[in-house]
Design a protein around this motif. Structure first.
Motif, PDB file in Angstrom:
ATOM      1  N   LEU A 254       0.829  -1.205   0.000  1.00 30.66           N
ATOM      2  CA  LEU A 254       0.000   0.000   0.000  1.00 30.66           C
ATOM      3  C   LEU A 254       0.864   1.256   0.000  1.00 30.66           C
ATOM      4  O   LEU A 254       0.606   2.211  -0.753  1.00 30.66           O
ATOM      5  N   LEU A 255       1.874   1.269   0.838  1.00 30.93           N
ATOM      6  CA  LEU A 255       2.762   2.429   0.931  1.00 30.93           C
ATOM      7  C   LEU A 255       3.509   2.642  -0.386  1.00 30.93           C
ATOM      8  O   LEU A 255       3.681   3.785  -0.831  1.00 30.93           O
ATOM      9  N   VAL A 256       3.950   1.543  -1.011  1.00 33.50           N
ATOM     10  CA  VAL A 256       4.668   1.651  -2.283  1.00 33.50           C
ATOM     11  C   VAL A 256       3.759   2.222  -3.364  1.00 33.50           C
ATOM     12  O   VAL A 256       4.155   3.127  -4.119  1.00 33.50           O
ATOM     13  N   LEU A 257       2.518   1.719  -3.453  1.00 31.55           N
ATOM     14  CA  LEU A 257       1.603   2.209  -4.478  1.00 31.55           C
ATOM     15  C   LEU A 257       1.251   3.678  -4.252  1.00 31.55           C
ATOM     16  O   LEU A 257       1.140   4.457  -5.211  1.00 31.55           O
ATOM     17  N   PHE A 258       1.071   4.061  -3.005  1.00 30.78           N
ATOM     18  CA  PHE A 258       0.792   5.462  -2.701  1.00 30.78           C
ATOM     19  C   PHE A 258       1.995   6.331  -3.070  1.00 30.78           C
ATOM     20  O   PHE A 258       1.844   7.412  -3.657  1.00 30.78           O
TER      21      PHE A 258
ATOM     22  N   ARG B 122       6.930   3.337 -11.867  1.00 30.14           N
ATOM     23  CA  ARG B 122       5.556   2.836 -11.889  1.00 30.14           C
ATOM     24  C   ARG B 122       5.245   2.175 -13.227  1.00 30.14           C
ATOM     25  O   ARG B 122       4.587   1.135 -13.276  1.00 30.14           O
ATOM     26  N   ARG B 123       5.726   2.767 -14.319  1.00 26.35           N
ATOM     27  CA  ARG B 123       5.473   2.196 -15.644  1.00 26.35           C
ATOM     28  C   ARG B 123       6.081   0.798 -15.767  1.00 26.35           C
ATOM     29  O   ARG B 123       5.441  -0.130 -16.265  1.00 26.35           O
ATOM     30  N   ASP B 124       7.309   0.639 -15.311  1.00 25.03           N
ATOM     31  CA  ASP B 124       7.960  -0.670 -15.396  1.00 25.03           C
ATOM     32  C   ASP B 124       7.246  -1.699 -14.530  1.00 25.03           C
ATOM     33  O   ASP B 124       7.082  -2.857 -14.937  1.00 25.03           O
ATOM     34  N   PHE B 125       6.829  -1.291 -13.346  1.00 25.73           N
ATOM     35  CA  PHE B 125       6.166  -2.236 -12.447  1.00 25.73           C
ATOM     36  C   PHE B 125       4.800  -2.644 -12.989  1.00 25.73           C
ATOM     37  O   PHE B 125       4.453  -3.835 -12.992  1.00 25.73           O
ATOM     38  N   GLU B 126       4.015  -1.684 -13.449  1.00 24.08           N
ATOM     39  CA  GLU B 126       2.698  -2.011 -13.979  1.00 24.08           C
ATOM     40  C   GLU B 126       2.809  -2.869 -15.236  1.00 24.08           C
ATOM     41  O   GLU B 126       2.015  -3.786 -15.447  1.00 24.08           O
ATOM     42  N   ARG B 127       3.801  -2.580 -16.076  1.00 22.35           N
ATOM     43  CA  ARG B 127       4.010  -3.399 -17.271  1.00 22.35           C
ATOM     44  C   ARG B 127       4.352  -4.834 -16.867  1.00 22.35           C
ATOM     45  O   ARG B 127       3.851  -5.793 -17.461  1.00 22.35           O
ATOM     46  N   ALA B 128       5.203  -4.974 -15.861  1.00 21.42           N
ATOM     47  CA  ALA B 128       5.579  -6.316 -15.400  1.00 21.42           C
ATOM     48  C   ALA B 128       4.366  -7.054 -14.840  1.00 21.42           C
ATOM     49  O   ALA B 128       4.170  -8.249 -15.121  1.00 21.42           O
TER      50      ALA B 128
ATOM     51  N   PHE C  70       8.908  -0.794  -5.613  1.00 20.89           N
ATOM     52  CA  PHE C  70       9.625   0.358  -5.064  1.00 20.89           C
ATOM     53  C   PHE C  70      10.844   0.722  -5.895  1.00 20.89           C
ATOM     54  O   PHE C  70      11.112   1.893  -6.147  1.00 20.89           O
ATOM     55  N   PHE C  71      11.608  -0.274  -6.330  1.00 21.47           N
ATOM     56  CA  PHE C  71      12.875  -0.002  -7.010  1.00 21.47           C
ATOM     57  C   PHE C  71      12.725   0.262  -8.510  1.00 21.47           C
ATOM     58  O   PHE C  71      13.678   0.710  -9.141  1.00 21.47           O
TER      59      PHE C  71
ATOM     60  N   PRO D 247      12.278   6.441  -7.265  1.00 21.16           N
ATOM     61  CA  PRO D 247      13.537   5.948  -7.826  1.00 21.16           C
ATOM     62  C   PRO D 247      13.315   4.894  -8.910  1.00 21.16           C
ATOM     63  O   PRO D 247      12.287   4.215  -8.921  1.00 21.16           O
ATOM     64  N   HIS D 248      14.281   4.781  -9.791  1.00 24.78           N
ATOM     65  CA  HIS D 248      14.285   3.722 -10.795  1.00 24.78           C
ATOM     66  C   HIS D 248      15.680   3.120 -10.765  1.00 24.78           C
ATOM     67  O   HIS D 248      16.599   3.586 -11.433  1.00 24.78           O
ATOM     68  N   TRP D 249      15.846   2.092  -9.930  1.00 24.39           N
ATOM     69  CA  TRP D 249      17.151   1.498  -9.671  1.00 24.39           C
ATOM     70  C   TRP D 249      17.128  -0.007  -9.962  1.00 24.39           C
ATOM     71  O   TRP D 249      17.177  -0.834  -9.041  1.00 24.39           O
ATOM     72  N   PRO D 250      17.051  -0.401 -11.234  1.00 25.03           N
ATOM     73  CA  PRO D 250      16.989  -1.840 -11.537  1.00 25.03           C
ATOM     74  C   PRO D 250      18.214  -2.615 -11.076  1.00 25.03           C
ATOM     75  O   PRO D 250      18.104  -3.775 -10.669  1.00 25.03           O
TER      76      PRO D 250
END
Length: 301
Positions: free
Chosen positions: A62-66, A214-220, A210-211, A75-78
């Motif tokens: 929940l905290l991550v999505l918010f 949002r675009r990368d996470f939702e796509r995944a 988190f890392f 951040p975007h730290w793959p």
């Protein structure tokens, strides 16, 4: 660690559910993968730890999505993500859990190559064949997600340009599908390596969010529902849709909630194993039929 999966005797008044599933052959999952998964299901980690940590995971998610609503790109730290995943799997995951995760990338690569070979297209992606946990640090999880979308885009672009659709070839090429145990390097098995695959995956889901942006996470997350798409491609090439009954993640035209991502990741692994196992069955059957129809050569020839 998990208790032994095999039981010496069967008690009709108290049948072991995992023993029943181990013997069941309705889903063509490779025996080494099925055994690893069932050992995880009956482990103390799966039975006791997962119910305890699930509320913590939910709050973290929940905290991550918010947070991602406020900061969708940073951040975007793959690289950091993959190092964290590598450390956690090496330190806490059981050998069975790590074995299932490594297998997943390899069989995914083989299934996509099978479609390429029989569709007559290039649809280039980056092959993923990690055999050790160290291999996972090379952007493997993110590349796996990118591969599936790039593959679908490349495949359909080539088909559309040629004005054709997928159809069974004159001869099915099964060369991309390995038949036998997938060889992996040594996996850590220390005192702390006691976390089953489902607990590990569900715990890592909000970390993934988190890392990555949002675009990368939702796509995944949405890519998990492409299991049905890949299975349909295979059905069109085989001229056989029996394996579609194995698919649990269905088409992302109607995306599911991100809160279901952890469970759908487990089903994604199951779907891939079942489809790969079905292709193995088809490969063996094709080999038997080829052998049965081959001309016999007499001793005098």
């Amino acid at each position: 660690m998990a208790e032994p999966l095999h039981v010496k005797t069967h008690d009709p008044k108290d049948p072991d559910p995992w023993h029943a599933l181990l013997l069941d052959q309705s889903i063509p999952i490779a025996q080494e993968a099925k055994t690893a998964l069932l050992r995880g299901n009956q482990s103390r980690s799966r039975r006791y730890l997962l119910p305890i940590v699930r509320p913590v995971i939910f709050v973290f998610f929940l905290l991550v999505l918010f947070f991602r609503m406020i900061s969708p790109r940073w951040p975007h730290w793959p690289k950091t993500l993959h190092n964290v995943i590598y450390w956690g799997l090496r330190t806490f995951a059981t050998p069975d859990a790590n074995r299932l995760i490594l297998r997943h990338f390899i069989i995914g690569t083989e299934i996509m190559q099978f479609i390429r070979d029989n569709a007559g297209v290039a649809a280039p992606t980056i092959p993923l064949r990690p055999t050790t946990l160290e291999d996972l640090r090379d952007n493997t999880f993110l590349q796996h997600d990118l591969n599936i979308y790039n593959f679908i885009i490349g495949l359909n672009s080539e088909l559309n340009a040629a004005g054709r659709e997928l159809s069974p070839p004159d001869q099915i090429d099964f060369s991309a599908i390995s038949d036998g145990p997938i060889e992996l390097g040594p996996l850590p098995n220390g005192r702390l390596n006691a976390v089953d695959v489902q607990t590990a995956i569900e715990a890592y889901t909000p970390v993934y969010g988190f890392f990555l942006s949002r675009r990368d996470f939702e796509r995944a997350a949405n890519s998990l529902q492409l299991d049905e798409t890949i299975a349909i491609y295979v059905a069109q090439l085989l001229g056989d849709d029996h394996h579609l009954t194995f698919v649990n993640n269905h088409h992302p035209m109607v995306p599911l909630s991100l809160f279901e991502t952890g469970f759908r990741l487990m089903m994604h692994g199951y779907d891939a194993e079942a489809l790969h196992g079905y292709l193995r069955q088809k490969k063996r059957l094709a080999g038997q039929q080829k052998g049965a129809t081959a001309p016999k050569i007499s001793a005098g020839n």
